[in-house]
Design an enzyme around this catalytic site. Structure first.
Site, PDB file in Angstrom:
ATOM      1  N   GLY B 194      19.469 -19.667  37.957  1.00  0.00           N
ATOM      2  CA  GLY B 194      20.698 -20.223  38.504  1.00  0.00           C
ATOM      3  C   GLY B 194      21.716 -20.475  37.412  1.00  0.00           C
ATOM      4  NE  ARG B 349      21.594 -23.073  77.050  1.00  0.00           N
ATOM      5  CZ  ARG B 349      21.260 -22.269  78.031  1.00  0.00           C
ATOM      6  NH1 ARG B 349      21.067 -22.757  79.238  1.00  0.00           N
ATOM      7  NH2 ARG B 349      21.123 -20.978  77.819  1.00  0.00           N
ATOM      8  CB  THR B 462       8.204 -18.553  46.688  1.00  0.00           C
ATOM      9  OG1 THR B 462       9.553 -18.229  47.032  1.00  0.00           O
ATOM     10  CG2 THR B 462       7.300 -18.114  47.820  1.00  0.00           C
ATOM     11  CD  GLU B 464      11.806 -26.656  40.323  1.00  0.00           C
ATOM     12  OE1 GLU B 464      10.878 -27.340  39.870  1.00  0.00           O
ATOM     13  OE2 GLU B 464      12.831 -26.378  39.685  1.00  0.00           O
ATOM     14  CG  ASP B 466       3.525 -19.013  45.502  1.00  0.00           C
ATOM     15  OD1 ASP B 466       4.283 -18.301  46.169  1.00  0.00           O
ATOM     16  OD2 ASP B 466       2.334 -19.244  45.820  1.00  0.00           O
TER      17      ASP B 466
END
Lengths: 694, 694
Positions: B194, B349, B462, B464, B466
């Site tokens: 990241g 609904r 998956t 930090e 798996d």
């Protein structure tokens, strides 16, 4: 195929490429391809030649829609779309072939699959099966050629599952010999309609047909439509019918009285332009009622070959069974592609070193990884053969030249389609999710194809019939069948049969052999294929009997119908699921009987075993609760499943090769062998000592 | 709260708004908010004021990334990011508060959550806990203020889970007092990083630290790094360490020797710029080794306060436990939001008419719908309280002024974090999927928020760590703990205890009361809360005992270590799961003890009951196989769960209100009451007669 020695399996010693050679892949492919092998080969060649149809994952919705509309034109050029239509309108009547080819589009771009399904399956299909010659002549060729793009406008935002009670109205006006189409209130707008937001020029609109209603207010007409033909008023409602309604003019502007909304970005399928249609006093000629089953004369007189409104509605819906079967097929192909990606990745990706050798271990050699992927692969095979059976049954009923269709035959096809669609699409959703996770971070990148598979197929579980509603429908049909068997119209009003007696009747009805039924306490050796099969059949019979036993007395005692139904809804769903489990097992078992190549047969028998054992494993709590399995028998399942995983692991690559997915549609960076060039030096570490994460 | 009369539940008669008033929502909110209630209120106010941060679902990746980078700056302005850092660097040391606030970002945009987590949690966190004063002074304030955006470059494309054996090298060159960073081969590139593709200027790079390796070829250095400190050569490897490496210059161009790739479009989180980093001879000053636990002197002499390389590595990793706990929290908040959407939709609904009344039935009144959503809601509550406990434990260990941390305390925290992260993220993935399906077509539209929740959190299972690897790690730790208990270093080398003896030792070790252990055949009344709790504890003890029993003898007999481990991998995962089930139950039970408002307590007790019963229901095959439940007891679970669903259904809206998700983040078209204006006339049809689909 040489069976691996399971007493000393050393998966790290397996040379995958060598083992693939042991099974004749082309013989396997022929078995997998089945009756429409030629169509499959042609479709593969077409798909393989169109790698340019792969969408850019960063497309805006606008760009993606344009891309898919272009791809639809390429598809038109292949002529495949024609082949499913009747010869009378220029087609070949190859119903099974076109559905088979359609499902294979899932190997490529699912937006294109759905766009094609909307255009030719739903829109074109409705015109063909609900319309008559005048509609075929006027519209069908242009629909097939992709000149006239259209919509199938059934679902309303307030009525998805309960389509018999949708609220759009079509009121006949004898003064002009027109129908007037209206959306009476916001939640009656047509919703999620493919081809509506951008491309559609016309829609098959499902609406309550009302005669004698002109001059009434819109509200009054709507009330009439709602209350059905029994309403004592000047107008009469005849239930849901299909109408051809222009929604845009030649320039693409909305037609007068039609308001078009855009559903915008969706979880997936963003190459399809789903939208909303609202009608306000839209007038269409009388002739644009699709009048195969019912018509309105110029003076407003209604006539139909089917008197009962509900029966008429279900007859109309029944002709559309193809859509549901196609979705099941598309889901199956998507699961096949996901497994091909994940299994190939699992063969390449290595994680943690084997302390004995210092070599890193392929993730597919881990038991936990095998248990994620291999039972799912076995069930995907089972569903592949089940789907082929379903397609063949539909073809033999629907293809030109088929004899007259019995009501029972048609009903059974619809039941199977409902159940298999539900199970196949849930299986696809779960399997693709598992495959994504099995590829870790690589599985999360669009470049590796799994994200689109997941996102695009996700809606399959709730469109063309919500899966829960479909299983409920199937359960209700099973109850009705049972009622018919014992010569009573309504199974809920029968004299209650109790215990074994009821189970016995149901067992007989469901074709269960006497052995399993009469000797429930008999020790069932789970390595015995026949016994396992009987376990599935027993469950089908018992769960249905349980549902009946719960429902029947409660219904008779004058309780509130909804409360009674609702208290047993979970049992009904269990019974439906157990029924489908049997259908799937039966298709796989029947397929095995036809396999002549000994290596392929031996391999597929193990796949079959793993599928059936996994099914029993999933439901083993039920078997234990009902005393159908002892605790020891149930505990024996785990090592059997693990053993089959170990046996099949070397053939996992062969099995996914068997689907024959074009390599151009599987190519992605995570399967690029250059990316997996070995490390200059591999570290040695014990698996148990060094389980670390980050 | 008045308990509904379960003997005659008529859910259609429920006036939801009136019932919500029965439970004091603010008292419920106070219980849910817990220790960091003030932080939660502040964060709610901040989130509620930022509806403009909602991303356009049709954003290109480029536009979305820019949007999230801007949002990160807004977040900086709130000062929240500061609060988690040490007071010495301008923070408040509110470790628990910052993790709590972080998780709540999942109510808004998950890309922002992950971007913030990368910047302050991973990048900033690593600088704080692995660095020393010189790094804090030079970088930390700029990191906190968002002036210096950075990456946490640990994972490699070939080594995700096995990070101790990653292959990037950092070779010390005494001639210039620099480290030279290299990516020795393609699969050693840093992957899924990241902040790498667009914004990052610097990265904390994890690499094998090598001294004495200058002059060797890159291959030789890599080989040295791989073979560890024992390699007999001029160079010595000291294992994985963290280094600060500039990756871009001030103008945003890649730094010399750094190649930056873009991971492109992902399944979700497309506001985060994930990328790939490859290093070729990148030189950084000696001082940019993050040297809290180890250092290299100018002459190349290596020193560390922790002699053992593996112990050193795990100490470094352990300080990063906050990331894993944060992910679990984000997953929990996402599941809460999904349930709030689906339950509010289920109240609005309606589908199919009640034959008795002609009124259409709210979908949440169907048993099947309740069984999809309400047990998931109960478990979401359970995980919420479990997460709060985990955060509090971490805070009490890590916050400034905490006393010295015992190794056992730290290890237990890491174990819990690993297990809870796995279970919480899988629960979120499954729950959000269920919520999507429960909203049908509406749930598939981005405008209704569920698609982004699903896509963005999907990778949580998956990253930090798996989940499967984390559970395996936990199981291995449980085995080690057991080994320590019986005074042996390695649990696999102990003399084999058999049968009850072993189970007894494990039961004692896991704190199981004597009743459950000694009287396995005792009839367990599943309406008894204490007995249910013991069922969970029994399972924890038994599954661990089973795993040990399988592993120990096999290990002692000189078998291949990997084969032995692999044959029991599924049992290890089962034991880990059972352990986490107990942690979750314990947190919920402890929380109940603190609830003083009688209405809230009564309500939460039912939620607790449903959670625990659902857990036992999920595992009832195991209880039956081990004789811990009789068939009759097991069969009694279904009606109990159904009854609790009926009892809780009227409070479902209250319970999701309890999470306190800002309305601005829940507002969406499918919950717009205007869209659900009633039909002018509602059709009457029996549920069983008219189950139709389309």
């Amino acid at each position: 195929m040489t069976a691996p020695d399971t007493t000393a399996v050393d998966p790290t010693a397996v040379d995958t490429s060598a083992l693939r050679a042991v099974v004749d892949t082309s013989a396997l492919r022929a078995v997998v391809d089945g009756r429409w092998a030629t169509v499959r080969e042609e479709t593969r060649a077409q798909l393989a030649g169109q790698p340019g149809m792969r969408a850019d994952p960063d497309f805006s919705s606008e760009a993606y829609r344009a891309h898919v509309t272009d791809a639809l034109k390429l598809l038109t050029a292949t002529g495949r779309a024609h082949s499913g239509f009747d010869p009378a309108v220029g087609g070949q009547g190859d119903v099974g072939g076109v559905v088979t080819a359609f499902a294979m589009l899932a190997y490529g771009d699912l937006s294109l699959l759905v766009k094609a399904g909307v255009q030719w399956g739903l829109f074109g299909g409705a015109v063909q099966v609900l319309g008559t010659e005048r509609h075929h002549e006027r519209y069908l060729r242009r629909i097939i050629d992709g000149e006239l793009l259209g919509c199938f406008a059934m679902t309303e935002s307030g009525h998805g599952s309960d389509v018999q009670h949708l609220h759009t109205t079509a009121v006949y006006d004898p003064a002009t010999a027109e129908f007037v189409i209206d959306t009476p209130y916001p939640a009656a707008r047509k919703e999620y309609i493919g081809n509506a937001a951008r491309d559609g020029r016309m829609a098959v609109v499902f609406a309550q047909l009302v005669t004698g209603g002109v001059g009434h207010s819109a509200d009054a007409r709507s009330a009439c439509a709602s209350h059905g033909a029994d309403a004592r008023s000047a107008c009469a409602s005849h239930g849901v019918h299909a109408f051809l309604v222009p929604i845009r003019d030649a320039d693409g502007n909305p037609a007068p009285g039609v308001t078009i909304g855009d559903d915008g970005r969706k979880a997936g399928l963003n190459g399809v332009d789903n939208g909303r249609l609202t009608f306000s006093g839209v007038r269409i000629p009388r002739e644009d009622l699709l009048n195969r089953f019912a018509d309105v004369a110029e003076d407003g007189t209604y006539s139909s070959s089917i008197d009962n409104e509900t029966a008429r509605f279900f007859t109309m819906l029944g002709t559309l069974v193809r859509g549901r079967i196609s979705v099941a097929g598309g889901a199956g192909a998507a699961a096949e592609k996901a497994l091909a990606l994940a299994i190939r990745f699992g063969e390449r990706r290595r994680q943690f070193a084997n302390p004995a050798t210092g070599e890193e271990i392929a993730v597919l050699d881990y038991l936990a990884h095998q248990r994620k992927l291999l039972p799912a692969l076995a069930t995907t095979y089972a569903l592949h053969f089940t789907q082929d059976d379903l397609v063949a049954r539909m073809h033999d009923i629907q293809a030109p030249g088929s004899g007259p269709v019995g009501a029972r035959e048609q009903r059974t096809l619809e039941q199977s389609a409902a159940g298999i669609k539900a199970i196949a699409t849930w299986h696809a959703t779960a399997t693709i999710q598992t495959c994504r996770e099995a590829c870790g971070g690589a599985g999360y990148l669009e470049e590796n194809l799994l994200p689109a598979l997941k996102a695009d197929t996700d809606v399959f579980t709730t469109f063309e019939g919500d899966n829960t509603v479909l299983l409920q429908l199937l359960a209700k049909e099973l109850l009705s069948d049972y009622g018919r068997t014992i010569k009573q119209g309504n199974p809920l009003k029968i004299a209650p049969l109790v215990g074994r007696q009821l189970a016995g009747v149901v067992a007989e009805h469901t074709g269960l052999s006497s052995l399993g039924r009469r000797l429930p306490g008999l020790r069932l050796d789970l390595t015995d294929r026949r016994r396992r099969r009987e376990l599935l059949a027993l469950r089908r019979a018992d769960t249905l009997a349980t549902a009946i036993r719960r429902l029947a007395p409660a219904m008779r005692s004058g309780n509130d119908e909804f409360a009674v139904f609702n208290a047993s809804q979970d049992l009904l769903l269990v019974a439906a699921r157990a029924h489908v489990d049997c259908l799937v097992e039966e298709s796989f078992a029947a397929k095995l009987e036809t396999v002549t190549d000994p290596g392929v047969r031996e391999l597929l028998e193990k796949v079959y075993d793993l599928h059936v054992l996994s099914t029993i494993d999933r439901e083993r709590a039920w078997y234990l609760e009902t005393g159908r399995l002892t605790a020891a028998e149930s505990r024996s399942i785990r090592p059997l499943v693990n053993g089959l995983c170990a046996e099949l692991r070397p053939y996992a690559g062969t099995l996914v090769d068997g689907f024959g997915i074009p390599d151009t549609w599987l190519a992605c960076p995570m399967l690029d062998d250059d990316a997996w060039a070995p490390a200059p030096g591999a570290p040695a570490a014990g698996v148990l000592e060094e389980v670390t994460t980050g």
